[in-house]
Design a protein around this motif. Structure first.
Motif, PDB file in Angstrom:
ATOM      1  N   TRP A 361       1.328  -6.886   2.168  1.00 13.49           N
ATOM      2  CA  TRP A 361       0.790  -7.449   3.433  1.00 13.49           C
ATOM      3  C   TRP A 361       0.857  -6.451   4.452  1.00 13.49           C
ATOM      4  O   TRP A 361       1.013  -6.508   5.727  1.00 13.49           O
ATOM      5  N   LEU A 364      -1.429  -7.003   7.594  1.00 13.70           N
ATOM      6  CA  LEU A 364      -0.849  -7.996   8.718  1.00 13.70           C
ATOM      7  C   LEU A 364       0.367  -7.364   9.427  1.00 13.70           C
ATOM      8  O   LEU A 364       0.410  -7.304  10.769  1.00 13.70           O
ATOM      9  N   LEU A 423      -0.953 -16.000   2.203  1.00 12.69           N
ATOM     10  CA  LEU A 423      -2.211 -15.244   2.023  1.00 12.69           C
ATOM     11  C   LEU A 423      -2.483 -15.144   0.366  1.00 12.69           C
ATOM     12  O   LEU A 423      -2.370 -14.265  -0.285  1.00 12.69           O
ATOM     13  N   PRO A 445      -5.134 -12.244   0.246  1.00 11.56           N
ATOM     14  CA  PRO A 445      -4.686 -11.207   0.895  1.00 11.56           C
ATOM     15  C   PRO A 445      -5.567 -10.262   1.329  1.00 11.56           C
ATOM     16  O   PRO A 445      -5.347  -9.085   1.592  1.00 11.56           O
ATOM     17  N   SER A 447      -8.203  -7.953   3.265  1.00 12.25           N
ATOM     18  CA  SER A 447      -7.732  -7.103   4.425  1.00 12.25           C
ATOM     19  C   SER A 447      -8.409  -8.186   5.952  1.00 12.25           C
ATOM     20  O   SER A 447      -7.699  -8.359   6.782  1.00 12.25           O
ATOM     21  N   GLN A 450      -6.101 -11.041   6.584  1.00  9.35           N
ATOM     22  CA  GLN A 450      -4.676 -10.518   7.256  1.00  9.35           C
ATOM     23  C   GLN A 450      -4.870 -10.265   8.472  1.00  9.35           C
ATOM     24  O   GLN A 450      -3.940 -10.734   9.333  1.00  9.35           O
TER      25      GLN A 450
END
Length: 471
Positions: A361, A364, A423, A445, A447, A450
């Protein structure tokens, strides 16, 4: 040689040699299904096996359901179908198919095994999940149909899968045989609706390794004459190519006997077995299909090859085009329910769960940190529960582990406010849904997703997506 054309071996760039591929091509297989590799490796492999083959044309195929990025190391993965379901955008679905086809064709891949037309109506399904567009048949028809048109426009063959519908099962067919316990009436009201509606757009139909007792109490769908011929060809009127799901999957047992049964049931292509040479020998020694079945299979392959040859040259999409598609899809897809907002200067606890594939992550975390959020592993007034759990072949489950659930619930009890950020699969963290103040569904997940999740947590704008499944 004639029987071998019905065999499409899998080729894994991390375990097979190019010499093995060329040997199979010289033996007369009708094509290959590719797994892994870089763009340059795929391009070179396609050229080599085509030169080695005695056939004028062989078909190179791949499971590029979410663009090439899941399998091709130096390509971009595209948003999953469930995100398109949340965006409910035929334009984005068409674009996903169009971009995927252009990228595949540029490497020499003719046939993309997509879209998944299964329904996402069973939370415990460990293998369909975010690969499906929606729990609702009409939404699947709209969005899968648009994706198919995009694949065709981009110059690639498409494939509906997994007939007669793999959604309402709770077993991964890579590990064991799922059972679909539906009446014929229920099937025609749900699972079969997308297939029946989308057949006119299809280049091929992939049968699933699942048992449907109401249709055939003895055989899996992929080995069933009642389902492959009786239902798909005769009742639904499908005149095109039928291929099996990968024969290496454990749901169907011995792949040699499964190959014979699949051909006798009406399949035209045998896909991705562990030992293609063994399957070939078995079919040649007293187990070959009837001449009429063999002729029908060759006719289907001839038609597909002719259709593929008509595709015009394409310009591959740029990295920027692919990332822009993901950015726009994320903006349209993410779903945000509940009262929760992060503000600069706040101390926020982050608990990360279910990261089986080490997706991470980092994006994020970076976006929140850049906005002044102080992230910590220790106690804080606010807590983010970040679930990365998603489907994965041969894993056999989709839910978080009891240990992860316990850890998350403990963190929620210790905080004043809490939010769950998925995610990955929206189903994976269902037991936590009622314990938190808010839930953000990002479906993957990637990019771009996020970044959108960060923007929503910080209150930069409102979410646009609507849940395509029932939670």
């Amino acid at each position: 040689m004639q029987i071998n054309r019905l065999i499409f071996p899998g080729f894994w760039f991390d375990k097979n040699t190019w010499q093995q591929g060329e040997e199979l091509a010289r033996a007369g297989v009708g094509g290959f299904c590719l797994y892994g590799g870089t763009g340059a490796q795929i391009k070179e492999f396609c050229a080599r096996v085509r030169r080695a083959s005695p056939w004028e044309k062989i078909l190179i195929c791949a499971d590029y359901e979410d663009g090439l990025g899941r399998w091709v190391k130096d390509s971009v993965r595209l948003a999953p179908n469930m995100a398109l379901g949340a965006a409910d955008s035929q334009e984005l679905s068409f674009e996903k198919g169009f971009l995927t086809a252009r990228a595949a064709r540029a490497l020499g891949v003719d046939w993309v095994f997509a879209p998944v037309a299964d329904l996402a109506d069973t939370p415990d399904n460990p293998i369909v999940n975010t690969r499906a567009f929606s729990a609702h048949p009409q939404a699947v028809i709209r969005l899968a149909g648009a994706l198919m048109k995009g694949l065709t426009q981009g110059g690639a063959l498409n494939c509906l899968k997994h007939f007669p519908g793999h959604g309402q099962t709770r077993v991964d067919s890579h590990l064991a045989l799922p059972v679909l316990s539906r009446t014929p009436e229920e099937l025609f009201q749900a699972e079969l609706k997308p297939f029946a509606a989308l057949l006119p757009l299809a280049d091929g139909v992939m049968t699933g390794h699942l048992k449907v007792p109401a249709l055939d109490a003895q055989h899996p769908a992929s080995l069933s004459a009642a389902i492959t011929t009786g239902l798909l060809k005769e009742k639904l009127g499908w005149k095109g190519c039928v291929l099996t799901d990968a024969l290496l999957m454990r749901a169907i047992g011995d792949e040699c006997h499964a190959a014979r049964e699949a051909l006798n049931a009406g399949a035209h292509i045998l896909l991705a077995m562990n030992d293609p040479h063994k399957v070939s020998r078995f079919l040649h020694i007293k187990n070959s299909p009837a001449p009429a079945l063999l002729r029908a299979a060759h006719a289907q392959l001839d038609a597909l090859c002719a259709r593929s040859n008509q595709a015009t040259p394409v310009v591959p999409p740029t990295h920027a085009e692919l990332e822009d598609f993901n950015r726009r899809t994320a903006r349209a897809a993410c779903v945000w329910n509940g009262a929760f907002r992060l503000r600069a200067g706040e101390r926020v606890r982050a608990v990360v769960l279910g990261d089986d594939e080490q997706a991470g992550w980092a994006v994020l975390r970076e976006k929140l940190t850049q906005s002044g959020i102080q992230l910590t592993d220790g106690p804080a007034d606010k807590v983010l529960i970040i679930s990365l759990a998603n489907y994965k072949s041969f894993k056999g489950r989709i839910r978080l582990t009891p240990q992860d659930e316990s850890r998350a619930l403990q963190a929620v009890r210790q905080a004043r406010q809490s939010a769950l950020v998925c995610l990955g699969s929206p189903f994976a963290a269902l037991p936590l849904k009622g314990a938190v103040n808010a839930v953000l569904q990002a479906f993957c997940p990637l990019s771009a997703f996020q970044q959108e999740a960060a923007a929503l947590l910080l209150g930069h704008h409102a979410a646009q997506g609507k849940m395509p499944v029932c939670l």
